[in-house]
Scaffold this active site. Sequence first.
Site, PDB file in Angstrom:
ATOM      1  N   LYS A  11      -9.116  46.422 -28.046  1.00 39.09           N
ATOM      2  CA  LYS A  11      -9.905  46.965 -26.940  1.00 39.09           C
ATOM      3  C   LYS A  11     -10.997  45.944 -26.668  1.00 39.09           C
ATOM      4  O   LYS A  11     -11.843  45.692 -27.523  1.00 39.09           O
ATOM      5  CB  LYS A  11     -10.498  48.307 -27.368  1.00 39.09           C
ATOM      6  CG  LYS A  11     -11.511  48.901 -26.400  1.00 39.09           C
ATOM      7  CD  LYS A  11     -11.921  50.296 -26.861  1.00 39.09           C
ATOM      8  CE  LYS A  11     -13.033  50.883 -26.006  1.00 39.09           C
ATOM      9  NZ  LYS A  11     -13.376  52.255 -26.421  1.00 39.09           N
ATOM     10  N   TRP A  12     -10.967  45.343 -25.486  1.00 38.55           N
ATOM     11  CA  TRP A  12     -11.889  44.258 -25.117  1.00 38.55           C
ATOM     12  C   TRP A  12     -12.986  44.879 -24.258  1.00 38.55           C
ATOM     13  O   TRP A  12     -12.751  45.238 -23.112  1.00 38.55           O
ATOM     14  CB  TRP A  12     -11.110  43.194 -24.353  1.00 38.55           C
ATOM     15  CG  TRP A  12     -11.879  42.004 -23.882  1.00 38.55           C
ATOM     16  CD1 TRP A  12     -13.002  41.988 -23.103  1.00 38.55           C
ATOM     17  CD2 TRP A  12     -11.553  40.632 -24.122  1.00 38.55           C
ATOM     18  NE1 TRP A  12     -13.394  40.712 -22.857  1.00 38.55           N
ATOM     19  CE2 TRP A  12     -12.518  39.851 -23.470  1.00 38.55           C
ATOM     20  CE3 TRP A  12     -10.528  39.982 -24.829  1.00 38.55           C
ATOM     21  CZ2 TRP A  12     -12.491  38.458 -23.480  1.00 38.55           C
ATOM     22  CZ3 TRP A  12     -10.503  38.592 -24.834  1.00 38.55           C
ATOM     23  CH2 TRP A  12     -11.478  37.839 -24.176  1.00 38.55           C
ATOM     24  N   ASP A  13     -14.177  44.979 -24.844  1.00 39.48           N
ATOM     25  CA  ASP A  13     -15.272  45.692 -24.190  1.00 39.48           C
ATOM     26  C   ASP A  13     -16.275  44.708 -23.579  1.00 39.48           C
ATOM     27  O   ASP A  13     -16.298  43.520 -23.928  1.00 39.48           O
ATOM     28  CB  ASP A  13     -15.969  46.562 -25.253  1.00 39.48           C
ATOM     29  CG  ASP A  13     -16.684  47.776 -24.675  1.00 39.48           C
ATOM     30  OD1 ASP A  13     -16.876  47.828 -23.447  1.00 39.48           O
ATOM     31  OD2 ASP A  13     -17.052  48.667 -25.466  1.00 39.48           O
ATOM     32  N   ASP A  31     -16.366  56.277 -20.029  1.00 39.13           N
ATOM     33  CA  ASP A  31     -16.890  56.770 -21.308  1.00 39.13           C
ATOM     34  C   ASP A  31     -17.049  58.279 -21.274  1.00 39.13           C
ATOM     35  O   ASP A  31     -17.309  58.897 -22.305  1.00 39.13           O
ATOM     36  CB  ASP A  31     -18.254  56.132 -21.599  1.00 39.13           C
ATOM     37  CG  ASP A  31     -18.087  54.825 -22.352  1.00 39.13           C
ATOM     38  OD1 ASP A  31     -16.963  54.530 -22.787  1.00 39.13           O
ATOM     39  OD2 ASP A  31     -19.077  54.099 -22.487  1.00 39.13           O
ATOM     40  N   TRP A  50     -21.902  54.696 -14.459  1.00 37.93           N
ATOM     41  CA  TRP A  50     -21.417  54.894 -15.824  1.00 37.93           C
ATOM     42  C   TRP A  50     -21.171  56.397 -16.032  1.00 37.93           C
ATOM     43  O   TRP A  50     -22.007  57.223 -15.653  1.00 37.93           O
ATOM     44  CB  TRP A  50     -22.457  54.395 -16.837  1.00 37.93           C
ATOM     45  CG  TRP A  50     -22.020  54.721 -18.233  1.00 37.93           C
ATOM     46  CD1 TRP A  50     -21.242  53.951 -19.041  1.00 37.93           C
ATOM     47  CD2 TRP A  50     -22.289  55.932 -18.961  1.00 37.93           C
ATOM     48  NE1 TRP A  50     -21.005  54.609 -20.228  1.00 37.93           N
ATOM     49  CE2 TRP A  50     -21.638  55.832 -20.214  1.00 37.93           C
ATOM     50  CE3 TRP A  50     -23.005  57.089 -18.672  1.00 37.93           C
ATOM     51  CZ2 TRP A  50     -21.685  56.829 -21.174  1.00 37.93           C
ATOM     52  CZ3 TRP A  50     -23.054  58.097 -19.634  1.00 37.93           C
ATOM     53  CH2 TRP A  50     -22.403  57.957 -20.878  1.00 37.93           C
ATOM     54  N   CYS A 109     -12.087  47.245 -21.106  1.00 37.24           N
ATOM     55  CA  CYS A 109     -13.128  48.272 -21.115  1.00 37.24           C
ATOM     56  C   CYS A 109     -14.433  47.583 -20.762  1.00 37.24           C
ATOM     57  O   CYS A 109     -14.662  46.442 -21.158  1.00 37.24           O
ATOM     58  CB  CYS A 109     -13.191  48.883 -22.509  1.00 37.24           C
ATOM     59  SG  CYS A 109     -14.579  50.007 -22.744  1.00 37.24           S
ATOM     60  N   ASN A 145     -20.377  45.458 -22.476  1.00 39.37           N
ATOM     61  CA  ASN A 145     -21.408  46.473 -22.238  1.00 39.37           C
ATOM     62  C   ASN A 145     -22.672  45.921 -21.606  1.00 39.37           C
ATOM     63  O   ASN A 145     -23.767  46.443 -21.828  1.00 39.37           O
ATOM     64  CB  ASN A 145     -21.752  47.172 -23.565  1.00 39.37           C
ATOM     65  CG  ASN A 145     -20.599  48.038 -24.034  1.00 39.37           C
ATOM     66  OD1 ASN A 145     -20.291  49.056 -23.420  1.00 39.37           O
ATOM     67  ND2 ASN A 145     -19.926  47.631 -25.088  1.00 39.37           N
ATOM     68  N   ASP A 200     -12.786  51.483 -33.429  1.00 39.28           N
ATOM     69  CA  ASP A 200     -13.715  51.030 -32.378  1.00 39.28           C
ATOM     70  C   ASP A 200     -14.879  50.267 -33.005  1.00 39.28           C
ATOM     71  O   ASP A 200     -14.781  49.730 -34.116  1.00 39.28           O
ATOM     72  CB  ASP A 200     -14.160  52.238 -31.537  1.00 39.28           C
ATOM     73  CG  ASP A 200     -14.510  51.865 -30.108  1.00 39.28           C
ATOM     74  OD1 ASP A 200     -15.625  51.377 -29.885  1.00 39.28           O
ATOM     75  OD2 ASP A 200     -13.664  52.040 -29.203  1.00 39.28           O
ATOM     76  N   ASP A 201     -15.979  50.232 -32.327  1.00 42.56           N
ATOM     77  CA  ASP A 201     -17.168  49.480 -32.702  1.00 42.56           C
ATOM     78  C   ASP A 201     -17.632  49.834 -34.122  1.00 42.56           C
ATOM     79  O   ASP A 201     -17.402  50.939 -34.601  1.00 42.56           O
ATOM     80  CB  ASP A 201     -18.269  49.869 -31.701  1.00 42.56           C
ATOM     81  CG  ASP A 201     -19.354  48.830 -31.601  1.00 42.56           C
ATOM     82  OD1 ASP A 201     -19.395  47.944 -32.453  1.00 42.56           O
ATOM     83  OD2 ASP A 201     -20.160  48.933 -30.663  1.00 42.56           O
ATOM     84  N   ARG A 208     -28.010  46.188 -23.849  1.00 39.48           N
ATOM     85  CA  ARG A 208     -27.858  47.292 -24.806  1.00 39.48           C
ATOM     86  C   ARG A 208     -28.674  47.070 -26.096  1.00 39.48           C
ATOM     87  O   ARG A 208     -28.616  45.988 -26.696  1.00 39.48           O
ATOM     88  CB  ARG A 208     -26.381  47.390 -25.163  1.00 39.48           C
ATOM     89  CG  ARG A 208     -26.015  48.603 -25.952  1.00 39.48           C
ATOM     90  CD  ARG A 208     -24.543  48.541 -26.305  1.00 39.48           C
ATOM     91  NE  ARG A 208     -24.091  49.808 -26.847  1.00 39.48           N
ATOM     92  CZ  ARG A 208     -22.904  49.999 -27.391  1.00 39.48           C
ATOM     93  NH1 ARG A 208     -22.030  49.026 -27.432  1.00 39.48           N
ATOM     94  NH2 ARG A 208     -22.564  51.178 -27.858  1.00 39.48           N
TER      95      ARG A 208
HETATM   96  C1  DGJ Z   1     -18.491  51.250 -24.717  1.00 40.87           C
HETATM   97  C2  DGJ Z   1     -17.097  51.764 -24.615  1.00 40.87           C
HETATM   98  O1  DGJ Z   1     -16.825  52.206 -23.317  1.00 40.87           O
HETATM   99  C3  DGJ Z   1     -16.905  52.862 -25.643  1.00 40.87           C
HETATM  100  O2  DGJ Z   1     -15.636  53.416 -25.508  1.00 40.87           O
HETATM  101  C4  DGJ Z   1     -17.118  52.284 -27.009  1.00 40.87           C
HETATM  102  O3  DGJ Z   1     -16.114  51.343 -27.274  1.00 40.87           O
HETATM  103  C5  DGJ Z   1     -18.478  51.656 -27.095  1.00 40.87           C
HETATM  104  N1  DGJ Z   1     -18.712  50.730 -26.026  1.00 40.87           N
HETATM  105  C6  DGJ Z   1     -18.652  50.960 -28.411  1.00 40.87           C
HETATM  106  O4  DGJ Z   1     -19.818  50.313 -28.512  1.00 40.87           O
END
Ligand code: DGJ
Length: 730
Positions: free
Chosen positions: A463-465, A535, A181, A513, A467, A347-348, A427
């Site tokens: 933006k499809w994230d 990131d 990361w 993402c 995490n 974003d978020d 997370r």
């Molecule tokens: C992880 C992404 O890589 C960031 O750019 C951002 O969108 C955060 N998540 C938001 O929680």
Amino acid sequence: MEKVKMFLVFVLGTLLSGQVFAKDYLISTPNTSLLLTAEPGQKSMFRYYGSRIETADIQSIYASGCAFGSQSYPVFGISTSNERAMAVIHADGNASLDLVVEAVNQYTEADGDVTAIRMKDNIYPFVLTQFYKAYKGTDVISTWVEVENKGKKSVTLYRFASAYFPVNRGDNWLTHFHGAWGAEHMMVEEKLTNGQKIIADRSGLANSHSSNPSFMLTLDGKPQEEYGHVLGGTLAWSGNYLLKADVKNTWLAISAGINEDMAHYVLDGGKTFVLPEFAMTYSTTGKGGVSRAFHRWARMYKLQHGNVERDILLNSWEGVYFKVNQTGMDEMMQNFSALGGELFVMDDGWFGDKYPRDKGNSSLGDWVVCKKKLPEGIEGLLDSAKKHNVKFGLWIEPEMTNTQSELFEKHPDWVLQVEGRPRSTGRGGTQLVLDLTNPEVQDFVFSVVDGLMTKYPGIAYMKWDDNCSLMDYGSTYLPKNRQSHIYIEYHRGLKNVLERIRAKYPDLVLQACAAGGGRVNYGILPYFDEFWTSDDTDALQRVYMQWGVSNFYPSIAVGAHVSADKNHQTGRVTPLKFRFDVAMSGRLGMEMQPKDMNERDKEFARRAIAAYKHVRPVVQFGDLYRLVSPYDNQGIASLMYVTPEKDRAVFYVYKLENFINMTVPGVRLAGLDPNKHYRIKDLTPAKAQKPCSLDGKVFRGAVLMEEGLGMAGLLKGEYASQVLELQEVD
Ligand code: DGJ
């Protein structure tokens, strides 16, 4: 007589169906060829892969002693030594396969010419078809395998590579891309020695944080950018993968496929299992040739809207993080629009009704707007976007939920979990992964996008994230004796959702993402327009990461954002010019609070954005030439894009370290027409009236490529950089 008639009918039928029984199969692209031998009743053999040859050359390949004597898909059981592409255990416990060619089909599809070698086992009702596709207009050939269990009882697949092939042994070097990361896609180059070199991923959901499923392999020494014979390959799979180089003195073979570790696959009677594509190219012009071939292929076939210019966007994340509200978003849009921006992405932090998303520990799954933060809803944001003349996009993470969410309260069985054990959380200590093997969950994930798009058709971008990695290895949906399918069925479920989204919303721009650059692979990219590279937006580190990712992925897909002067990840302070000059080599965006910029910076940003618009087609569709590698410790890095017509180019150079009296090498350009003359324009002078000393000068292509441009005078001080346009003059 009857026999002759039958034979003629058979031959005619065969010709009409495209089925042929010739011995040699030459599969060619404009500059490469792959030669196979496939005769009914015999083993299918891999003979040659390299520069293009013609049918008349085939005999020379055999006569020269260069032809390989390797099966194109070796299987385990009869011959058990050495690496095998496939190993299965039949229902009766027998662990052998023995495949011979049944027939070969050659046919044309919209995107390429396919050769399909159908093989069958001598005893078991087991059929395997090995495909090769030569993509039209590119130098990429892909290969994959389809397995059919023609019997009634199930057979378990323990090993199932998509590709297996030998490579000429010599001074072979491997180039691959590793990281973590915040430091994704870092390039590693090493000489291959005896033993097995494995590039693998086991994270379950997003497979490119620690290593990318792509590699280059040289045949003649240390990897060079524009010289040397290089094979490049990438596995188009979004889940766990395994790439292996097997070296034994004179022998070198590559196998590539899904990582079978804890993923043995039970193929029921009557079922078919299709393995992912492995795409490869062969270059006689070094790594640069490999990259250009993959970029072209990606833009033509493996990326959404590969021929459409990308908008310049502002993403709200580093500007406000979770502190989203109507006034703040409106203000960001207004300020960004004043700089020349085209698309705003919230974003978020915008969602969650019962549980507002204030931190990363709640609300995933509750994809309704947070009324407390955004009383005017998405409608209010769309109105703002219209007022400020920018498009509007938003962030989602639809494969996930949190323990604190309405979704999880309603559907605790929808998350991956191991019965009887406490749930693992990601997370924020609360994040859970939805079980995409379950069609009901797939419908839900589809409905996240569908619901938003139906309600707010004005949304232009998502933006499809993701995490989280896949933590708990258990599905309440899959039967007990099919739990080993989780790693594979998850990605099939995801693909199914993405296919539905694409069918219904072909124009929606999607960014892949996964906590930064975790989903950079050709398994997922065919459904997306671009990816978030990392990131880490620190411009200096980005030079290395963007260099790495450029080896297989085209600039049009590389999300590259200018962020705050004191970088939020590394704390490094760099000039705005350096940050723009780095981001302008990919899909330019910004990720900061524009209202925090002073007037001087705003003026610069306006000029830089206008300059990017001016050269955008060259950057996003041009051919990439990497000139000086940041990994070569020369203190600088340099690259350029050239149009196919060689009438325009954009040149970038960055200073990576700064010492008194340091040697700053000159840079030889590449890819130009030696006989054309080019005028240089400084695209991003720090002061509008003070372009660099090369501005306005005209040089012949040959001089630029043979002598190059001196850099010492241009790169003064720390984090110096230049972006120059080259325009053909009569
Ligand atoms: C992880 C992404 O890589 C960031 O750019 C951002 O969108 C955060 N998540 C938001 O929680």
